[in-house]
Design an enzyme around this catalytic site. Structure first.
Site, PDB file in Angstrom:
ATOM      1  N   GLU A  45     -16.685 -15.277  21.784  1.00  0.00           N
ATOM      2  CA  GLU A  45     -16.606 -15.579  23.215  1.00  0.00           C
ATOM      3  C   GLU A  45     -16.838 -14.273  23.952  1.00  0.00           C
ATOM      4  O   GLU A  45     -16.046 -13.322  23.815  1.00  0.00           O
ATOM      5  CB  GLU A  45     -15.261 -16.179  23.636  1.00  0.00           C
ATOM      6  N   ASP A  70     -14.481  -8.354  25.262  1.00  0.00           N
ATOM      7  CA  ASP A  70     -14.365  -7.971  26.664  1.00  0.00           C
ATOM      8  C   ASP A  70     -14.055  -6.482  26.702  1.00  0.00           C
ATOM      9  O   ASP A  70     -13.558  -5.931  25.713  1.00  0.00           O
ATOM     10  CB  ASP A  70     -13.253  -8.768  27.367  1.00  0.00           C
ATOM     11  N   ASP A 119     -18.845 -13.102  35.210  1.00  0.00           N
ATOM     12  CA  ASP A 119     -19.268 -12.627  36.523  1.00  0.00           C
ATOM     13  C   ASP A 119     -20.736 -13.034  36.701  1.00  0.00           C
ATOM     14  O   ASP A 119     -21.590 -12.646  35.896  1.00  0.00           O
ATOM     15  CB  ASP A 119     -19.139 -11.109  36.581  1.00  0.00           C
ATOM     16  N   ASP A 155     -18.834 -22.013  37.011  1.00  0.00           N
ATOM     17  CA  ASP A 155     -18.725 -22.703  38.293  1.00  0.00           C
ATOM     18  C   ASP A 155     -19.848 -22.284  39.229  1.00  0.00           C
ATOM     19  O   ASP A 155     -20.015 -22.862  40.298  1.00  0.00           O
ATOM     20  CB  ASP A 155     -17.394 -22.367  38.965  1.00  0.00           C
TER      21      ASP A 155
END
Length: 215
Positions: A45, A70, A119, A155
């Site tokens: 991920e 990350d 982002d 989104d």
């Protein structure tokens, strides 16, 4: 840096499921057998944030190995701590810049990639920083197995449209696409995992986009 961030940075140094920067390099090509001590598939991920998706996927699929990637250790702390508290052994977190993936994963080592609510980098000048830009796709195709897929959940309508355009331009294989996930046939147990940010977006009545593609 606040006291909470400093505490978390200090604490993740003690977590056996977190590797920071160069500490992950020795496992290149050997994540399954060397780190997880098994021969199970490896799933990433990217921009995992607090790691909710990584941990939830690992709980759903104990026969796979999941690595959340990350650079923000303050966020990784939450997912790593949850995995330890809930005894989820098939989870690891790698704190690196995603642009350096090829230093940490060998050709064909990864079975699947998830990108959940990254982002969107909406400014045209920041296109190269989008995680579905050709710059990053060139990295994914190398580390993925030949039949490996990339999943994008966002989104942001702009990032969704941009990614669909790149899939078409580069003649990639599109397996699924929807601009309204929860009113589509794709909303299964896996895609219904909701991160902290997704819950916020849904409260604001934002639609959730989903794409799945391969090379």
């Amino acid at each position: 840096m606040g006291k909470d961030k400093l505490r978390r940075f200090a604490e993740i140094d003690t977590f056996n499921n977190v590797l920071q920067l160069d500490a992950g390099k020795p496992f290149k090509g050997d994540w399954a057998t060397g780190f997880f001590k098994n021969s199970n598939p490896v799933v990433l991920e990217l921009a995992c944030g607090k790691g909710e998706y990584t941990v939830n996927l690992a709980q759903l699929f104990p026969d796979k190995n999941f690595i959340g990637v990350d650079y923000k250790g303050n966020r990784i702390w939450r997912g790593a701590k949850t995995a330890i508290e809930e005894n989820v052994p098939n989870v690891a977190f790698l704190r690196i810049q995603i642009e350096n993936l090829l230093d940490y994963f060998a050709d064909g080592e990864v079975d699947e990639i998830w990108i959940t609510f990254p982002d969107p980098q909406p400014q045209l000048s920041r296109e190269k920083k989008r995680l579905t830009s050709p710059r990053f796709l060139d990295k994914y195709i190398k580390i993925l197995k030949p039949d490996g897929c990339v999943n994008l959940k966002t989104d942001n309508d702009g990032l969704h449209a941009y990614t669909a355009e790149k899939i078409e331009e580069l003649k990639l294989n599109l397996h699924a696409r929807t601009e309204d996930l929860y009113n589509s046939p794709y909303a299964d147990e896996v895609l219904s995992i909701k991160t902290y940010y997704e819950k916020k977006y849904l409260k604001d009545n934002k639609n959730i986009n989903y794409l799945k593609f391969s090379f």
